[in-house]
Every structure is written in structure tokens, then in C-alpha cells.
Design an enzyme around this catalytic site. Structure first.
Site, PDB file in Angstrom:
ATOM      1  CB  CYS A 232      -1.318  23.605  66.468  1.00  0.00           C
ATOM      2  SG  CYS A 232      -1.689  25.729  65.721  1.00  0.00           S
TER       3      CYS A 232
ATOM      4  CB  CYS B 105       1.559  26.536  69.447  1.00  0.00           C
ATOM      5  SG  CYS B 105       0.300  24.932  69.493  1.00  0.00           S
TER       6      CYS B 105
ATOM      7  CB  CYS C 129      -4.595  25.399  69.075  1.00  0.00           C
ATOM      8  SG  CYS C 129      -3.582  24.850  69.849  1.00  0.00           S
TER       9      CYS C 129
ATOM     10  CB  CYS D  12      -1.231  28.810  70.454  1.00  0.00           C
ATOM     11  SG  CYS D  12      -1.557  28.027  69.178  1.00  0.00           S
TER      12      CYS D  12
ATOM     13  CB  CYS E 126     -15.002  23.039  59.311  1.00  0.00           C
ATOM     14  SG  CYS E 126     -15.131  23.457  56.751  1.00  0.00           S
TER      15      CYS E 126
END
Ligand code: FE
Length: 136
Positions: A48, A51, A97, A100, A120
Site C-alpha cells: 500500500c 501505509c 487497503c 488504512c 483492477c
């Protein structure tokens, strides 16, 4: 890794580029074929960009032809979360995510085996940690 859902907008603005902020925190979408990872074949773990949580392995990446990096599976159970998204007058499933709650992209049911899913994902939401390929 600490939970980062309590970060303020100001914190995120300081940490992220304007494009990352627009997408991760504002549920934006990068134009197709403009991100840095849609054609990437490097081996590693996509984290991510907000984070650092592990989200997707390059093992599950495939060329969808859409202009966005596409994966058939998240790296682990619970690494991403999903939510219904009714914007743009169509029902889509948003991918976030799980750590976060940053916006990653959407998931569709037209992906390849083994899952039939196509995650996607915006390149701007990802940060590839490259791993050396085993020799031979
Ligand atoms: Fe995150």
C-alpha cells in the site's frame, strides 16, 4: 505495523503526493495506461502506498489490457477490504487497503483462474518492493 485509520487529512496530505492523495484518500482513479505498474513484470510484493501493508504479490498479476495493474488475488486473506460503490451510475465493488482504508481500485468477476476475479488497481495506490528472481 500500526493501524493508521486515525490519521487526519492533514497528515495524509503531508505524506502522500497530490495524485496519491486524490486516489487513496479521495477514491479517485488514474487515467488508464498512465500509471507506473500496468506493464510492470518485476517480481516482488506490491505494498500500500499509504501505509506499507502488503497487498498483492506479482505472482497474481496478469495483463488485463485495461491499462491498470490487475491481479487475480490479494496476497493474503484480509489484506484488502471491499465495499459497494454505486457512483458513476453503476454498481461496482470498491477495493480498499484493510489496514488504512485507502482506496485501491475495484474488483470485477471477469478475471482469470484460479479465482475468476480481476482486482483492477491504481498504480498510484501501490508501491512495489522488488525481490530478486531466483537464478535459472
Ligand atoms: Fe494502506
Amino acid at each position: 505495523m500500526t493501524q493508521q485509520t486515525d490519521k487526519t487529512k492533514t497528515d495524509w496530505r503531508k505524506q502522500l503526493t497530490p495524485e496519491q492523495y486524490r486516489i487513496l484518500r479521495g477514491k479517485g482513479t488514474e487515467p488508464a495506461f498512465t500509471g507506473k505498474y500496468h506493464e510492470c513484470r518485476d517480481v516482488g510484493v506490491y505494498r500500500c502506498a499509504g501505509c506499507g501493508a502488503e497487498l498483492f504479490s506479482s505472482d497474481s498479476k496478469f495483463d488485463s489490457g485495461t491499462g491498470w495493474p490487475s491481479f487475480h488475488s490479494p496476497i493474503g486473506e484480509g489484506s484488502v477490504a471491499v465495499a459497494e460503490d454505486d457512483s458513476l451510475l453503476m454498481r461496482r465493488t470498491e477495493v480498499l487497503c484493510a489496514n488504512c482504508e485507502g482506496h485501491l481500485g475495484h474488483v470485477f468477476d471477469d478475471g482469470p483462474a484460479p479465482t475468476g476475479k480481476r482486482y483492477c488497481i491504481n498504480s498510484a495506490s501501490l508501491d512495489l518492493e522488488k525481490r530478486d528472481e531466483p537464478a535459472g
